[in-house]
Design an enzyme around this catalytic site. Structure first.
Site, short mmCIF file in Angstrom:
data_model
loop_
_atom_site.label_atom_id
_atom_site.label_comp_id
_atom_site.label_asym_id
_atom_site.label_seq_id
_atom_site.Cartn_x
_atom_site.Cartn_y
_atom_site.Cartn_z
N GLY A 69 0.83 -1.19 0.00
CA GLY A 69 0.00 0.00 0.00
C GLY A 69 0.87 1.24 0.00
CB CYS A 110 5.24 -4.30 0.30
SG CYS A 110 6.29 -2.86 -0.02
CE1 TYR A 111 1.05 1.27 5.19
CE2 TYR A 111 -0.56 -0.48 5.50
CZ TYR A 111 -0.09 0.79 5.81
OH TYR A 111 -0.74 1.55 6.75
CG HIS A 148 5.69 -6.19 -4.24
ND1 HIS A 148 4.39 -5.97 -3.83
CD2 HIS A 148 6.36 -5.08 -3.89
CE1 HIS A 148 4.28 -4.78 -3.27
NE2 HIS A 148 5.48 -4.22 -3.30
CD GLU A 200 2.69 -8.92 -5.01
OE1 GLU A 200 3.48 -9.60 -4.33
OE2 GLU A 200 2.43 -7.73 -4.75
N GLY A 211 -20.01 -12.72 -28.25
CA GLY A 211 -18.94 -13.37 -28.98
C GLY A 211 -17.59 -13.23 -28.29
N GLY A 212 -17.55 -12.38 -27.25
CA GLY A 212 -16.33 -12.26 -26.45
C GLY A 212 -16.15 -13.50 -25.58
CB VAL A 213 -13.27 -14.61 -23.48
CG1 VAL A 213 -12.95 -15.82 -22.64
CG2 VAL A 213 -12.22 -14.40 -24.56
CG ASP A 214 -15.54 -12.31 -19.83
OD1 ASP A 214 -14.60 -13.13 -19.83
OD2 ASP A 214 -15.41 -11.11 -19.55
CB SER A 215 -20.92 -13.15 -23.53
OG SER A 215 -20.47 -13.13 -24.85
CB SER A 216 -18.04 -17.42 -25.74
OG SER A 216 -18.15 -16.46 -26.76
CE LYS A 250 -11.28 -11.94 -20.78
NZ LYS A 250 -12.47 -11.10 -20.88
N1 GLN Z 1 4.51 2.81 1.58
C1 GLN Z 1 5.37 1.78 2.08
C2 GLN Z 1 6.82 2.07 1.72
O1 GLN Z 1 7.11 2.99 1.02
C3 GLN Z 1 4.96 0.44 1.49
C4 GLN Z 1 5.15 0.40 0.01
C5 GLN Z 1 4.48 -0.80 -0.64
O2 GLN Z 1 3.68 -1.49 -0.06
N2 GLN Z 1 4.78 -0.99 -1.90
O3 GLN Z 1 7.71 1.38 2.17
#
Ligand code: GLN
Length: 516
Positions: free
Chosen positions: A55, A82-83, A169, A171, A224-229, A372
């Site tokens: 965050g 992170c945050y 991160h 992810e 005809g898009g993915v979701d509705s199909s 998706k």
């Molecule tokens: N704001 C916090 C920082 O600057 C956390 C940042 C983040 O979660 N990407 O360290």
């Protein structure tokens, strides 16, 4: 069926959806909630684990997002990212402050491979960092399990209590072993077994739809898009003839799109879908409405409204239906502010604003919990052809917003042909999986050319190809020159009234992905 569930608590991070997607890629179901959600709601979900997102705020400032530390005593494992990691340390007695050296980007991290989080991870591994603050001192009872040159606590844990914190991160794909780390968390720490699979999703939901709908009638707008199909295929499998699909040919479809949709869902289709399929030819009325209109927003409005009119007329003919089916998917739910913390990006209406006048009792939205990639996977399980399930996003107003200025049938034909060549050559070059979205558009510009010794004064086609993970920002794709060359010469040779081809090199921002 109740799936093992991991909850992502969103503290305003950019990557909230990405975290949930990564968890699901590991076959564990995952939902996103705002950190403000009443904790009793979270507890009632009976989560196997909880993940705090990153965050933008600083945990040591007043008014920054926080949470009742009681959550750490539930005996449910928590991973702070992170945050989230800083918050965990801050609340449990560690010390977080502004870092002398901010870290941003790929960073070498030294990890303790004895940690359950880092099983099978390299002792020195590249992770993606983005922080100004850092954990100067871990909370009492925590062991430091990773550091970097600038960051004394890049990861910490209290394994006994199931509490884990990572400054980086896991992810994002730039974290080389991030997927493995998240997998370690959900399997080794949370004890999940991985019961979230698309084959059983389809099977269970077909059954659930059958029970819920009984002998009711369902109406579905098929784009005809993915979701509705995928939606239509799932309902077709569940309730067959009780389903009516309305497909509107507004004349602004891609080349052969109508034929493709009709061959999958129409009478005599090879998929065994036995439904009521209505294909409305609305081309003329669309072109009549669009004649002389050049302003982009006005065009969008006309196309959207006309769609509702056509759909309503069909609905009236059918009479009362019990359910209206909608292809809402999980990012729509999160982005309309119902999950997660991200501000409302768009309030979501599937078919461009629901017709209020269609007479139905309830909505069915069986794809509401899917990302998706999962929708595509469900489509494959349902036997839909690959060209339908791997289709790229196509805007509701169709080619109408890929033709600058007035839309006419002649211009539509030009874009359709140019676009088909562009798509064919990109696929041939093996680039189709690498590029997020690509299309041809028609600029409203005429310019002078020469062809067969004769002066021409014809249109210019613009080609666009972008890469993006979230469609919020995008980069123009670094297209090989020989692909551009081949496409250019094919377009000017094969498509009448085109004598010039441009490639759009602009990213988003400042440009948008579509031209209008
Ligand atoms: N704001 C916090 C920082 O600057 C956390 C940042 C983040 O979660 N990407 O360290």
């Amino acid at each position: 069926m109740q799936h093992e569930t991991v909850i992502v608590l969103d503290f305003g991070g950019q990557y909230n959806q990405l975290i949930a997607r990564r968890v699901r890629e590991n076959n564990v179901y995952c939902e996103i909630y705002s950190y403000k959600t009443d904790l009793s709601v979270i507890k009632a979900k009976n989560p196997k684990g909880i993940i705090f997102t990153g965050g933008p705020n600083s945990v040591y400032l007043e008014d920054s997002p926080t949470i009742d530390p009681e959550i750490f005593n539930w005996g449910v494992p928590v991973l702070g990212i992170c945050y989230g990691s800083q918050l965990m340390m801050h609340l449990l007695g560690g010390h977080v402050c502004r870092a002398p050296e901010r870290e941003y980007g790929k960073t070498e991290v030294f990890v303790d491979t004895n940690s359950k989080m880092f099983t099978d991870v390299q002792p020195s591994t590249i992770c993606w960092m983005s922080h100004n603050d850092y954990i100067e001192q871990a909370a009492p009872g925590f062991k430091i399990t990773a550091h970097t040159v600038n960051c004394p606590v890049a990861a910490a844990e209290n394994a006994e209590k199931g509490l884990y914190a990572v400054q980086f991160h896991p992810e994002v794909l730039h974290t080389a072993e991030g997927k493995k780390m998240l997998r370690n968390f959900v399997y080794n720490v949370c004890g999940c077994t991985g019961d979230w699979k698309m084959d059983s999703f389809v099977e269970n939901n077909v059954k659930a739809l059958r029970e819920r709908i009984g002998d009711g009638k369902v109406l579905c707008a098929l784009s005809g898009g993915v979701d509705s199909s995928v939606l239509a295929a799932m309902l077709a499998k569940a309730i067959g003839k009780q389903l009516t699909c309305v497909f509107v040919d507004h004349g602004l479809l891609r080349k052969n799109e109508k034929e493709e949709v009709c061959s999958v869902f129409g009478p005599g289709n090879a998929n065994g879908f036995d439904i009521n399929f209505i294909c409305v030819d609305a081309r003329e009325r669309y072109f009549a409405k669009l004649a002389g209109v050049t302003e982009p927003e006005r065009k969008r409005k006309i196309i959207g409204e006309e769609f509702i009119r056509v759909f309503e007329e069909q609905a009236k003919k059918i009479g009362k239906v019990d359910f209206l089916a909608q292809g809402t998917i999980y990012p729509d739910v999160v982005e309309s502010g119902l999950g997660g913390e991200s501000t409302v990006i768009k309030s979501h209406h599937n078919v461009g604003g629901l017709p209020d006048t269609v007479d139905f009792k309830e909505l069915v939205e069986p794809l509401r919990n899917l990302f998706k990639d999962e929708v595509r996977q469900a489509g494959r399980e349902l036997g839909l052809p690959e060209y339908l399930v791997s289709r790229q996003p196509f805007p509701g107003p169709g080619l109408g917003i890929r033709i600058i200025g007035e839309v006419t049938p002649e211009k539509v034909a030009i874009v359709q042909d140019a676009d088909a060549i562009w798509r064919e050559e990109i696929a041939k070059a093996g680039l189709d999986k690498e590029i997020s979205q690509y299309y041809a558009a028609l600029t409203n510009m005429h310019s002078v050319g020469v062809m067969g010794d004769e002066r021409t004064y014809d249109y210019a086609v613009a080609l666009r190809a972008v890469t993006t993970t979230d469609f919020m920002t995008a980069e123009s794709y670094n297209m090989p020159w020989d692909v551009l060359g081949t496409v250019t010469s094919r377009i000017v040779n094969e498509v009448k009234h085109v004598n010039r081809v441009f490639y759009d090199c602009t990213g988003k921002p400042p440009a948008t992905i579509e031209l209008e």
